[in-house]
Motif scaffolding. Structure first.
Motif, PDB file in Angstrom:
ATOM      1  N   SER A 152      37.033  26.874  52.697  1.00  0.00           N
ATOM      2  CA  SER A 152      38.295  27.280  52.078  1.00  0.00           C
ATOM      3  C   SER A 152      39.421  27.043  53.058  1.00  0.00           C
ATOM      4  O   SER A 152      39.307  27.356  54.245  1.00  0.00           O
ATOM      5  N   SER A 153      40.519  26.492  52.560  1.00  0.00           N
ATOM      6  CA  SER A 153      41.622  26.088  53.416  1.00  0.00           C
ATOM      7  C   SER A 153      42.258  27.268  54.116  1.00  0.00           C
ATOM      8  O   SER A 153      42.494  28.323  53.525  1.00  0.00           O
ATOM      9  N   ALA A 154      42.571  27.069  55.397  1.00  0.00           N
ATOM     10  CA  ALA A 154      43.237  28.123  56.173  1.00  0.00           C
ATOM     11  C   ALA A 154      44.675  28.325  55.736  1.00  0.00           C
ATOM     12  O   ALA A 154      45.287  29.320  56.079  1.00  0.00           O
ATOM     13  N   THR A 155      45.230  27.389  54.960  1.00  0.00           N
ATOM     14  CA  THR A 155      46.626  27.496  54.542  1.00  0.00           C
ATOM     15  C   THR A 155      46.771  28.171  53.186  1.00  0.00           C
ATOM     16  O   THR A 155      47.855  28.334  52.678  1.00  0.00           O
ATOM     17  N   HIS A 156      45.657  28.579  52.602  1.00  0.00           N
ATOM     18  CA  HIS A 156      45.699  29.164  51.270  1.00  0.00           C
ATOM     19  C   HIS A 156      45.110  30.572  51.343  1.00  0.00           C
ATOM     20  O   HIS A 156      44.005  30.752  51.801  1.00  0.00           O
ATOM     21  N   ASN A 157      45.872  31.564  50.915  1.00  0.00           N
ATOM     22  CA  ASN A 157      45.480  32.956  51.108  1.00  0.00           C
ATOM     23  C   ASN A 157      44.569  33.509  50.029  1.00  0.00           C
ATOM     24  O   ASN A 157      44.129  34.646  50.122  1.00  0.00           O
ATOM     25  N   THR A 158      44.310  32.757  48.974  1.00  0.00           N
ATOM     26  CA  THR A 158      43.469  33.264  47.906  1.00  0.00           C
ATOM     27  C   THR A 158      42.260  32.360  47.736  1.00  0.00           C
ATOM     28  O   THR A 158      42.301  31.184  48.049  1.00  0.00           O
ATOM     29  N   ILE A 159      41.168  32.932  47.242  1.00  0.00           N
ATOM     30  CA  ILE A 159      39.972  32.141  46.956  1.00  0.00           C
ATOM     31  C   ILE A 159      39.573  32.383  45.508  1.00  0.00           C
ATOM     32  O   ILE A 159      39.964  33.386  44.893  1.00  0.00           O
ATOM     33  N   ASP A 160      38.799  31.465  44.978  1.00  0.00           N
ATOM     34  CA  ASP A 160      38.294  31.579  43.614  1.00  0.00           C
ATOM     35  C   ASP A 160      37.077  32.502  43.632  1.00  0.00           C
ATOM     36  O   ASP A 160      35.984  32.094  44.014  1.00  0.00           O
ATOM     37  N   MET A 161      37.270  33.750  43.237  1.00  0.00           N
ATOM     38  CA  MET A 161      36.203  34.742  43.332  1.00  0.00           C
ATOM     39  C   MET A 161      35.226  34.667  42.168  1.00  0.00           C
ATOM     40  O   MET A 161      34.313  35.476  42.065  1.00  0.00           O
ATOM     41  N   SER A 162      35.410  33.670  41.306  1.00  0.00           N
ATOM     42  CA  SER A 162      34.413  33.441  40.260  1.00  0.00           C
ATOM     43  C   SER A 162      33.257  32.601  40.803  1.00  0.00           C
ATOM     44  O   SER A 162      32.219  32.483  40.161  1.00  0.00           O
ATOM     45  N   PHE A 204      29.838  57.399  53.189  1.00  0.00           N
ATOM     46  CA  PHE A 204      29.433  56.003  53.009  1.00  0.00           C
ATOM     47  C   PHE A 204      29.327  55.655  51.527  1.00  0.00           C
ATOM     48  O   PHE A 204      29.746  54.572  51.104  1.00  0.00           O
ATOM     49  N   LYS A 205      28.760  56.569  50.741  1.00  0.00           N
ATOM     50  CA  LYS A 205      28.621  56.327  49.300  1.00  0.00           C
ATOM     51  C   LYS A 205      29.974  56.177  48.639  1.00  0.00           C
ATOM     52  O   LYS A 205      30.179  55.308  47.790  1.00  0.00           O
ATOM     53  N   GLU A 206      30.912  57.051  48.998  1.00  0.00           N
ATOM     54  CA  GLU A 206      32.245  57.013  48.389  1.00  0.00           C
ATOM     55  C   GLU A 206      32.974  55.718  48.761  1.00  0.00           C
ATOM     56  O   GLU A 206      33.630  55.104  47.910  1.00  0.00           O
ATOM     57  N   LEU A 207      32.856  55.303  50.030  1.00  0.00           N
ATOM     58  CA  LEU A 207      33.518  54.066  50.449  1.00  0.00           C
ATOM     59  C   LEU A 207      32.866  52.854  49.781  1.00  0.00           C
ATOM     60  O   LEU A 207      33.558  51.936  49.320  1.00  0.00           O
ATOM     61  N   ALA A 208      31.536  52.852  49.692  1.00  0.00           N
ATOM     62  CA  ALA A 208      30.835  51.752  49.021  1.00  0.00           C
ATOM     63  C   ALA A 208      31.265  51.656  47.564  1.00  0.00           C
ATOM     64  O   ALA A 208      31.496  50.559  47.043  1.00  0.00           O
ATOM     65  N   SER A 209      31.385  52.795  46.904  1.00  0.00           N
ATOM     66  CA  SER A 209      31.812  52.816  45.508  1.00  0.00           C
ATOM     67  C   SER A 209      33.243  52.305  45.362  1.00  0.00           C
ATOM     68  O   SER A 209      33.562  51.566  44.424  1.00  0.00           O
ATOM     69  N   ARG A 210      34.119  52.668  46.307  1.00  0.00           N
ATOM     70  CA  ARG A 210      35.508  52.206  46.261  1.00  0.00           C
ATOM     71  C   ARG A 210      35.571  50.692  46.464  1.00  0.00           C
ATOM     72  O   ARG A 210      36.360  49.999  45.805  1.00  0.00           O
ATOM     73  N   TYR A 211      34.757  50.167  47.367  1.00  0.00           N
ATOM     74  CA  TYR A 211      34.698  48.719  47.570  1.00  0.00           C
ATOM     75  C   TYR A 211      34.236  48.005  46.301  1.00  0.00           C
ATOM     76  O   TYR A 211      34.806  46.976  45.902  1.00  0.00           O
ATOM     77  N   ILE A 212      33.187  48.534  45.677  1.00  0.00           N
ATOM     78  CA  ILE A 212      32.664  47.910  44.454  1.00  0.00           C
ATOM     79  C   ILE A 212      33.727  47.916  43.358  1.00  0.00           C
ATOM     80  O   ILE A 212      33.911  46.930  42.630  1.00  0.00           O
ATOM     81  N   ASN A 213      34.453  49.024  43.234  1.00  0.00           N
ATOM     82  CA  ASN A 213      35.511  49.113  42.224  1.00  0.00           C
ATOM     83  C   ASN A 213      36.610  48.083  42.478  1.00  0.00           C
ATOM     84  O   ASN A 213      37.141  47.473  41.541  1.00  0.00           O
ATOM     85  N   ALA A 214      36.945  47.873  43.765  1.00  0.00           N
ATOM     86  CA  ALA A 214      37.977  46.892  44.110  1.00  0.00           C
ATOM     87  C   ALA A 214      37.524  45.483  43.730  1.00  0.00           C
ATOM     88  O   ALA A 214      38.310  44.679  43.217  1.00  0.00           O
ATOM     89  N   LEU A 215      36.249  45.180  43.959  1.00  0.00           N
ATOM     90  CA  LEU A 215      35.713  43.867  43.583  1.00  0.00           C
ATOM     91  C   LEU A 215      35.627  43.717  42.073  1.00  0.00           C
ATOM     92  O   LEU A 215      35.881  42.640  41.516  1.00  0.00           O
ATOM     93  N   GLU A 216      35.271  44.822  41.403  1.00  0.00           N
ATOM     94  CA  GLU A 216      35.126  44.787  39.944  1.00  0.00           C
ATOM     95  C   GLU A 216      36.462  44.503  39.274  1.00  0.00           C
ATOM     96  O   GLU A 216      36.536  43.806  38.257  1.00  0.00           O
ATOM     97  N   LYS A 217      37.553  45.018  39.837  1.00  0.00           N
ATOM     98  CA  LYS A 217      38.880  44.785  39.276  1.00  0.00           C
ATOM     99  C   LYS A 217      39.256  43.307  39.321  1.00  0.00           C
ATOM    100  O   LYS A 217      40.053  42.832  38.524  1.00  0.00           O
ATOM    101  N   LYS A 218      38.672  42.591  40.279  1.00  0.00           N
ATOM    102  CA  LYS A 218      38.958  41.167  40.400  1.00  0.00           C
ATOM    103  C   LYS A 218      37.891  40.305  39.735  1.00  0.00           C
ATOM    104  O   LYS A 218      37.846  39.086  39.948  1.00  0.00           O
ATOM    105  N   SER A 219      37.021  40.953  38.954  1.00  0.00           N
ATOM    106  CA  SER A 219      35.917  40.255  38.282  1.00  0.00           C
ATOM    107  C   SER A 219      35.102  39.452  39.286  1.00  0.00           C
ATOM    108  O   SER A 219      34.756  38.283  39.061  1.00  0.00           O
ATOM    109  N   ALA A 220      34.824  40.092  40.422  1.00  0.00           N
ATOM    110  CA  ALA A 220      34.194  39.378  41.532  1.00  0.00           C
ATOM    111  C   ALA A 220      32.750  39.809  41.775  1.00  0.00           C
ATOM    112  O   ALA A 220      32.208  39.585  42.850  1.00  0.00           O
ATOM    113  N   LEU A 221      32.124  40.453  40.778  1.00  0.00           N
ATOM    114  CA  LEU A 221      30.728  40.860  40.934  1.00  0.00           C
ATOM    115  C   LEU A 221      29.838  39.853  40.228  1.00  0.00           C
ATOM    116  O   LEU A 221      29.960  39.628  39.025  1.00  0.00           O
TER     117      LEU A 221
END
Length: 435
Positions: A152-162, A204-221
């Motif tokens: 992934s290009s260093a000049t581009h700040n986003t990646i295709d999470m699909s 740890f469980k709460e942080l893991a759940s928050r991470y999963i929710n953040a990924l889920e919002k981006k349809s990245a699971l």
């Protein structure tokens, strides 16, 4: 090429030295090469050059001879060519003969200091987990950050999470910057998750759940996911795997730090000098004071006794006021986060859960024997790699990127091999690092 088997096991050459020996052997005209461990101290660049010129380097290293040029030493052309080739082959410094002739003793010493990082010091104690106070408050508190990789290009700040990507769970520091060198050599896109400073007491469980929710919002699971946990992030990554598997997904998790038991034990060994929470609190305040102000933290020795943590933090901030460039709110949150994370890491334990994903352990150099507790954690055989670096420097070990790349799916490697090597640029102001 043969290794000298008469040498005892403790003198076995390192992988880096073996590769250097192999390269020199291939470049030589000799049929057989004997490789053995040398106990002789490494010569400096100046010593090597003076050796090629048949000149005593001891006298030249004195201050009175720092401005002597090589052309003043009456070298013939053959010696100058040998020095030119030495600089090119060993240090990758390409100079013409005239530049070689004009090199002074001082310039040679400065050249070596630029080529060889001789000031590397491994941090210990609190500094091994929090080596710096980062000035960019927005980046530190961003929940997700994409990192440049070979794919992934260093000049581009986003990646295709699909598409497949590596999701990095940082350690107690919670900052993406620790992984920039590692990611530069990866053959798939990568993102780093960051906990921020607003939830210092979550489990740890709460942080893991928050991470999963953040990924889920981006349809990245996705199925066949790739997770990497570093240091304490190993425990959180394994919690994330448990959540993902409850959703019917499986994948691969890289545990950079070994098993949860080894990570927790490393915390205890690294912070064993702090006998109680009061000692740890003062150590945290002094460490934060020195990072923020660049001044001697002994001024904190006069803090009133018997203060609880919130009041100690207030007193410390009062003494730091006007001495640092960061916002007061950010600095106060960061110091509180630092103490809360370290104290909880000393107290937390991890309960192993059975999972179906592939676990790959990248074990740093520990003084203890290998822990096998992960064997009871997965239905698949645990793959373990023993690294030569300690945990605080494991992220700089280039072997990690090689290991990760070797466990990528063949389809991902095909995409990498046929990728478009042209740089891409973002033309839209709507492209951001994270929500």
């Amino acid at each position: 090429m043969y290794a000298d088997k008469r040498e005892p096991q403790r003198n076995v050459i390192s992988m880096n030295n073996a590769m250097d020996a192999l390269e020199q052997a291939l470049a030589s005209q000799k049929k057989f090469i004997l490789v053995h461990q040398s106990n002789a101290p490494r010569k400096t660049m100046l010593e090597e050059i003076m050796s090629l010129a048949d000149i005593d380097s001891e006298n030249l290293s004195q201050a009175s001879h720092q401005d002597v040029r090589l052309k003043e030493l009456n070298m013939d052309d053959q010696k100058l060519l040998a020095i030119q080739g030495f600089l090119r082959d060993v240090y990758e410094i390409c100079l013409n003969i005239e530049d070689v002739q004009n090199l002074t003793v001082k310039a040679i010493i400065e050249l070596e200091s630029q080529c060889v990082d001789s000031n590397f010091e491994e941090n210990h104690g609190i500094a091994s987990y929090f080596p710096a106070l980062y000035s960019d408050e927005l980046l530190y508190t961003t929940d997700m950050f994409s990192l440049p990789t070979l794919a992934s290009s260093a000049t581009h700040n986003t990646i295709d999470m699909s598409k497949p990507y590596l999701c990095i769970v940082p350690g107690v520091e919670g900052y993406y910057g620790r992984f920039t060198e590692l990611c530069k050599r990866l053959k798939l896109p990568a993102i780093a998750l960051q906990p921020g400073l607003d939830h210092p007491k979550e489990t740890f469980k709460e942080l893991a759940s928050r991470y999963i929710n953040a990924l889920e919002k981006k349809s990245a699971l996705h199925n066949n996911f790739y997770l990497l946990g570093y240091e304490r992030g190993v425990l959180i990554a394994l919690e994330m795997v448990a959540i993902l598997e409850s959703k019917g997904l499986t994948g691969t998790v890289f545990c950079v730090g070994g098993t949860p038991t080894e990570v927790v034990e490393d915390f205890r060994n690294n912070l064993k000098d702090y006998k109680n929470k009061e000692h740890l609190q003062m150590a945290v305040l002094k460490h934060a004071y020195s990072l923020a102000t660049k001044e001697d933290p002994s001024v904190l020795d006069s803090l009133p006794k018997n203060l609880d943590w919130p009041n100690k933090l207030v007193e410390c901030m009062d003494r730091m006021r006007g001495k640092f460039q960061y916002s007061i709110e950010y600095t106060k949150k960061w110091i509180n986060y630092l103490y809360t994370q370290l104290s909880s890491s000393l107290e937390n334990t991890y309960e192993m859960k059975k999972m179906n994903s592939q676990i790959i352990s990248l074990r740093p150099k520990y003084i203890t024997s290998i822990d096998t507790s992960l064997e009871n954690c997965s239905n698949k055989k645990i793959i373990t790699y023993q690294l030569e670096s300690s945990l605080p420097t494991t992220h700089l070990n280039m072997k990690c990127a090689t290991i990760i790349n070797s466990h990528l799916d063949r389809a991902i490697l095909e995409i990498y091999n046929h990728r478009n090597i042209c740089h891409t640029y973002s033309l839209s102001n709507d492209d951001v690092t994270a929500d």
